[in-house]
Design an enzyme around this catalytic site. Structure first.
Site, PDB file in Angstrom:
ATOM      1  CE  LYS A 168      -4.015  -2.139   0.469  1.00 10.25           C
ATOM      2  NZ  LYS A 168      -5.202  -1.949  -0.397  1.00 10.25           N
ATOM      3  CG  ASP A 197      -4.451  -0.726  -3.571  1.00 10.58           C
ATOM      4  OD1 ASP A 197      -4.942   0.278  -4.111  1.00 10.58           O
ATOM      5  OD2 ASP A 197      -5.140  -1.628  -3.065  1.00 10.58           O
ATOM      6  CD  GLU A 223      -5.283  -2.587  -6.523  1.00 16.08           C
ATOM      7  OE1 GLU A 223      -6.273  -2.834  -5.803  1.00 16.08           O
ATOM      8  OE2 GLU A 223      -4.304  -3.371  -6.607  1.00 16.08           O
ATOM      9  CD  GLU A 249     -10.180  -1.902  -4.612  1.00 14.91           C
ATOM     10  OE1 GLU A 249     -10.621  -1.666  -3.471  1.00 14.91           O
ATOM     11  OE2 GLU A 249      -9.028  -2.290  -4.831  1.00 14.91           O
ATOM     12  CG  ASP A 272     -14.753  -7.218  -5.698  1.00 18.38           C
ATOM     13  OD1 ASP A 272     -15.490  -8.217  -5.559  1.00 18.38           O
ATOM     14  OD2 ASP A 272     -14.187  -6.671  -4.741  1.00 18.38           O
ATOM     15  CG  HIS A 299     -10.578  -5.795  -4.827  1.00 17.17           C
ATOM     16  ND1 HIS A 299     -11.793  -5.696  -4.159  1.00 17.17           N
ATOM     17  CD2 HIS A 299      -9.650  -5.292  -3.987  1.00 17.17           C
ATOM     18  CE1 HIS A 299     -11.596  -5.135  -2.974  1.00 17.17           C
ATOM     19  NE2 HIS A 299     -10.319  -4.885  -2.842  1.00 17.17           N
TER      20      HIS A 299
END
Length: 373
Positions: A168, A197, A223, A249, A272, A299
């Protein structure tokens, strides 16, 4: 034709297995709407979807108050027709999360029922492209985790045969993100993927700036760099960086995915199943991605997404975030760093019904039949 005779609803609250934080939020609870459908032959299918802590009550009311009366008496095998009729009946609340999450719980139950009646695992029924796919882990890459712990988790995942680790990003200054990522890259070497992400945290200019600083790390993707509804911003970013841009997602319509792909606003599709509305629209997005030669790396929901990723030609990765261990007796099979598609008929998820009952929210635990409406 076997008509739907009974529908059982429940919402199960699950705590995260580890502390999960990103650039904009902390994942404090998974609300899990569940639907179990029984047809006139006695066949049973169970489906589910999820929220990350808010909106579950609204999803359950959509399911019980609005979807249940439309489902009873329908031919359970007419999945495409049912999906579109439910969407149209609630068109005033689409396109949006509440309706799509509710649709996903119903649709996955219908696919589970169909696959079980045909004696086939979902991945074969939905396409059968391969029986395994690559696996990467997110569980050791949350934003609050210290750099050394990031490194240790990535090294451990690599030793187990995982293909990559997601980290992240979204620290107050790009230099902090850069230091964390560089430490991981130096430790794992060049032959291991690092995904990043952003969780929609940046403006366009900040995303472009950060991507430029991170470009020499050879990242697998960046992401959700921007708010999901900012397609033009994603076009600008995609044109400004060599890092692949991943989205999906937080998209709730196949037409949103179409526009992203047509405009070159992304290069990784992360559809997702729990948010797009179930297996039915998920497969449409995945097949569209094949037409644009874009990999599908879905996701979350690894226990379900493994079957879908293996079903389609462009399925590439499954994201390792276990969340169902406390309410299932089955586990994702991992072999040489790959997720193995389940061999059992249906979704391949073995529910622990005693555990589910203990965790069910009483207000939303109900059974509906033709006689009860």
């Amino acid at each position: 034709m076997a008509k739907i005779e009974k529908i059982e609803f429940r919402m199960v609250n699950l705590d995260p297995m580890v502390v999960r934080t990103d650039a904009i939020q902390s994942f404090v609870r998974q609300e899990t709407p569940m639907v179990t459908i029984t047809d006139a032959d006695g066949a049973v299918g169970t489906g589910y979807s999820y929220t990350i802590g808010t909106g579950g009550a609204s999803v359950m009311r959509m399911l019980i108050d609005h979807f249940a009366p439309l489902l009873l008496g329908r031919d359970a095998d007419r999945i495409e027709a049912i999906w579109h009729e439910l969407e149209f009946a609630t068109h005033a609340t689409t396109i949006g999360a509440i309706t799509s999450i509710a649709l996903a719980a119903v649709d996955t139950a219908l696919w589970d029922l169909r696959a079980k009646k045909q004696g086939m695992p979902l991945w074969k029924l939905a396409g059968g492209a391969r029986d395994r796919c690559k696996l990467y882990t997110t569980e050791g890459g949350w934003l609050h985790i210290e750099t050394q712990a990031l490194v240790e988790d990535a090294l451990e995942a690599k030793a187990k045969g995982f293909t990559g680790s997601k980290i992240k990003i979204g620290k107050p200054h790009v230099a902090e993100d850069l230091r964390r990522l560089r430490a991981v890259r130096d430790a794992v070497g060049d032959d291991y993927e690092i995904m990043t992400d952003c969780n929609q945290a940046f403006t366009v200019d900040e995303a472009i700036r950060r991507a430029e600083r991170l470009a020499d790390l050879d990242l697998a993707w960046i992401e959700e760099p921007l708010p999901a509804d900012d397609i033009e911003g994603h076009v600008r970013l995609s044109n400004a960086t060599s890092i692949p841009v991943a989205v999906g997602e937080s998209l709730y319509s196949i037409r949103h995915f179409r526009e992203y792909m047509q405009r070159g606003a992304c290069s990784i599709i992360q559809v997702d199943v729990g948010r797009i509305g179930g297996v039915t629209p998920w497969l449409k997005v995945a097949h569209a991605a094949e037409a644009f030669d874009m990999p599908v790396c879905p996701h979350f929901l690894m226990e379900l997404q493994v079957s879908l990723t293996c079903a389609v030609q462009k399925g590439k990765y499954v994201e390792y975030i276990p969340q169902l261990n406390e309410v299932t007796t089955s586990r994702l099979e991992i072999r040489d760093g790959h997720a193995i598609a389940p061999s059992e008929p249906g979704l391949g998820i073995a529910w622990d019904w005693d555990a589910l009952r203990r965790r069910s929210v009483g207000e939303f635990t109900t059974e509906v039949t033709a006689r009860s409406i």
